[in-house]
Design a protein around this motif. Structure first.
Motif, PDB file in Angstrom:
ATOM      1  N   UNK A   8      33.886  85.075  65.571  1.00 18.46           N
ATOM      2  CA  UNK A   8      34.486  83.894  66.202  1.00 18.46           C
ATOM      3  C   UNK A   8      35.606  84.243  67.169  1.00 18.46           C
ATOM      4  N   UNK A   9      36.308  85.352  66.935  1.00 21.78           N
ATOM      5  CA  UNK A   9      37.449  85.729  67.775  1.00 21.78           C
ATOM      6  C   UNK A   9      37.099  86.787  68.815  1.00 21.78           C
ATOM      7  N   UNK A  10      35.811  87.018  69.045  1.00 23.83           N
ATOM      8  CA  UNK A  10      35.391  88.122  69.917  1.00 23.83           C
ATOM      9  C   UNK A  10      35.240  87.719  71.371  1.00 23.83           C
ATOM     10  N   UNK A  11      35.425  86.435  71.673  1.00 29.51           N
ATOM     11  CA  UNK A  11      35.238  86.004  73.057  1.00 29.51           C
ATOM     12  C   UNK A  11      33.787  85.903  73.460  1.00 29.51           C
ATOM     13  N   UNK A  12      32.896  85.825  72.472  1.00 36.75           N
ATOM     14  CA  UNK A  12      31.467  85.648  72.723  1.00 36.75           C
ATOM     15  C   UNK A  12      30.955  84.556  71.795  1.00 36.75           C
ATOM     16  N   UNK A  13      29.794  84.027  72.114  1.00 34.82           N
ATOM     17  CA  UNK A  13      29.211  83.011  71.246  1.00 34.82           C
ATOM     18  C   UNK A  13      27.700  83.195  71.181  1.00 34.82           C
ATOM     19  N   UNK A  15      26.241 104.833  66.240  1.00 35.15           N
ATOM     20  CA  UNK A  15      26.189 106.070  65.463  1.00 35.15           C
ATOM     21  C   UNK A  15      26.924 105.910  64.134  1.00 35.15           C
ATOM     22  N   UNK A  16      28.114 105.329  64.191  1.00 32.53           N
ATOM     23  CA  UNK A  16      28.928 105.163  62.987  1.00 32.53           C
ATOM     24  C   UNK A  16      28.566 103.908  62.204  1.00 32.53           C
ATOM     25  N   UNK A  17      27.722 103.053  62.799  1.00 36.17           N
ATOM     26  CA  UNK A  17      27.365 101.777  62.181  1.00 36.17           C
ATOM     27  C   UNK A  17      28.616 100.967  61.859  1.00 36.17           C
ATOM     28  N   UNK A  18      29.460 100.830  62.861  1.00 32.88           N
ATOM     29  CA  UNK A  18      30.728 100.120  62.675  1.00 32.88           C
ATOM     30  C   UNK A  18      30.848  99.022  63.727  1.00 32.88           C
ATOM     31  N   UNK A  19      31.181  97.831  63.270  1.00 35.13           N
ATOM     32  CA  UNK A  19      31.352  96.691  64.167  1.00 35.13           C
ATOM     33  C   UNK A  19      32.833  96.347  64.277  1.00 35.13           C
ATOM     34  N   UNK A  20      33.262  96.059  65.498  1.00 32.11           N
ATOM     35  CA  UNK A  20      34.670  95.723  65.723  1.00 32.11           C
ATOM     36  C   UNK A  20      34.786  94.471  66.576  1.00 32.11           C
ATOM     37  N   UNK A  21      35.796  93.699  66.271  1.00 29.48           N
ATOM     38  CA  UNK A  21      36.249  92.626  67.150  1.00 29.48           C
ATOM     39  C   UNK A  21      37.665  93.012  67.561  1.00 29.48           C
ATOM     40  N   UNK A  22      37.802  93.467  68.803  1.00 27.92           N
ATOM     41  CA  UNK A  22      39.072  94.062  69.212  1.00 27.92           C
ATOM     42  C   UNK A  22      39.319  95.321  68.405  1.00 27.92           C
ATOM     43  N   UNK A  23      40.458  95.408  67.725  1.00 32.28           N
ATOM     44  CA  UNK A  23      40.783  96.567  66.885  1.00 32.28           C
ATOM     45  C   UNK A  23      40.415  96.344  65.428  1.00 32.28           C
ATOM     46  N   UNK A  35      26.286  85.266  74.550  1.00 34.40           N
ATOM     47  CA  UNK A  35      26.896  85.212  75.869  1.00 34.40           C
ATOM     48  C   UNK A  35      28.414  85.148  75.748  1.00 34.40           C
ATOM     49  N   UNK A  36      29.132  85.461  76.825  1.00 33.78           N
ATOM     50  CA  UNK A  36      30.593  85.303  76.785  1.00 33.78           C
ATOM     51  C   UNK A  36      30.958  83.848  76.489  1.00 33.78           C
ATOM     52  N   UNK A  37      31.982  83.655  75.677  1.00 31.97           N
ATOM     53  CA  UNK A  37      32.406  82.301  75.338  1.00 31.97           C
ATOM     54  C   UNK A  37      32.932  81.588  76.564  1.00 31.97           C
ATOM     55  N   UNK A  38      32.667  80.296  76.633  1.00 30.66           N
ATOM     56  CA  UNK A  38      33.126  79.497  77.786  1.00 30.66           C
ATOM     57  C   UNK A  38      34.637  79.325  77.738  1.00 30.66           C
ATOM     58  N   UNK A  45      24.258  82.066  61.436  1.00 24.44           N
ATOM     59  CA  UNK A  45      25.402  81.245  61.034  1.00 24.44           C
ATOM     60  C   UNK A  45      26.542  82.117  60.513  1.00 24.44           C
ATOM     61  N   UNK A  46      26.224  83.109  59.704  1.00 24.10           N
ATOM     62  CA  UNK A  46      27.243  84.029  59.181  1.00 24.10           C
ATOM     63  C   UNK A  46      27.883  84.828  60.304  1.00 24.10           C
ATOM     64  N   UNK A  47      27.054  85.280  61.245  1.00 27.42           N
ATOM     65  CA  UNK A  47      27.570  86.080  62.357  1.00 27.42           C
ATOM     66  C   UNK A  47      28.523  85.271  63.228  1.00 27.42           C
TER      67      UNK A  47
END
Length: 222
Positions: free
Chosen positions: A202-207, A137-145, A219-222, A195-197
């Motif tokens: 990179x710090x989100x625990x996903x890859x 709805x807000x069009x906002x992306x977060x990695x953690x906080x 997927x969740x990062x190994x 590639x940009x994404x």
């Protein structure tokens, strides 16, 4: 998926029904605009309407106009033998979502019907995986906080990957899903956005894993 096909050419209507049915869709066929208008007034539950413009009686333009006047948002794909720009523009202005000019490849018809159905599917308020979250709805992306900045197309690619997390999606599937009518995007451009994404999450625990020869999988990062 329930598809309503409105086509007065019985041979073409039968062919469309068989092709769409072969892709797992429930197809109902009517042969004129009046029948289509009556069915759509009764909210038949069609998820996509495939509608010929040149119908006897009430033409396709009028069917779309009445449909939108009633407040219905069901996606409409127009079929027409007319190649004049004015007819295409008129159909879109009346409220159609897309069009195909006859003759067309059946594979393209199926792809466009599926794309319209996807666009009309209700979306959840938030998509999340690991520490990555998209507030739709807000069009906002977060990695953690931390809020991360994304371009419009980066957002669209990441949203599609999240919607299909743990599944392999091809570059062409991404293009078909995220582009509005008339836009253009190359396979190489998809690689650039991915590639940009990867750098931004990179710090989100996903890859975003590349599945060579097939596409990508979030997927969740190994």
């Amino acid at each position: 998926m329930h598809v309503l096909v409105v086509e007065d050419d019985t041979v073409l209507a039968d062919g469309l029904s068989r092709v769409l049915g072969g892709h797992g869709m429930a197809v109902e066929v009517v042969g004129n605009g009046a029948q289509a208008d009556q069915l759509l007034q009764r909210a038949v539950g069609a998820e996509v309407v495939v509608l010929d413009i040149g119908l006897p009686g009430i033409d396709g333009f009028e069917v779309v106009r009445r449909l939108r006047a009633r407040g219905s948002a069901v996606p409409v794909l127009l079929l027409t033998a007319r190649d004049a720009i004015e007819d295409r523009v008129r159909g879109l202005e009346q409220g159609a979502d897309d069009y195909l000019v006859k003759p067309f490849a059946t594979a393209e018809l199926v792809a466009r019907v599926k794309a319209l159905a996807r666009r009309n599917t209700p979306k959840p308020a938030t998509l999340a995986l690991g520490d990555l979250a998209l507030d739709l709805a807000a069009k906002r992306a977060r990695v953690g906080d931390k809020v991360i900045e994304l371009s419009v197309r980066e957002w669209a690619v990441l949203e599609y990957l999240l919607q299909h997390a743990a599944r392999v999606v091809s570059k062409q599937q991404i293009i078909d899903a995220i582009l509005p009518w008339g836009d253009d995007l190359t396979l190489n451009a998809v690689e650039v956005y991915v590639s940009r994404l990867r750098l931004k999450i990179a710090d989100a625990g996903v890859s975003i894993r590349t599945i060579r020869g097939f596409g990508y999988m979030l997927e969740p990062a190994a």
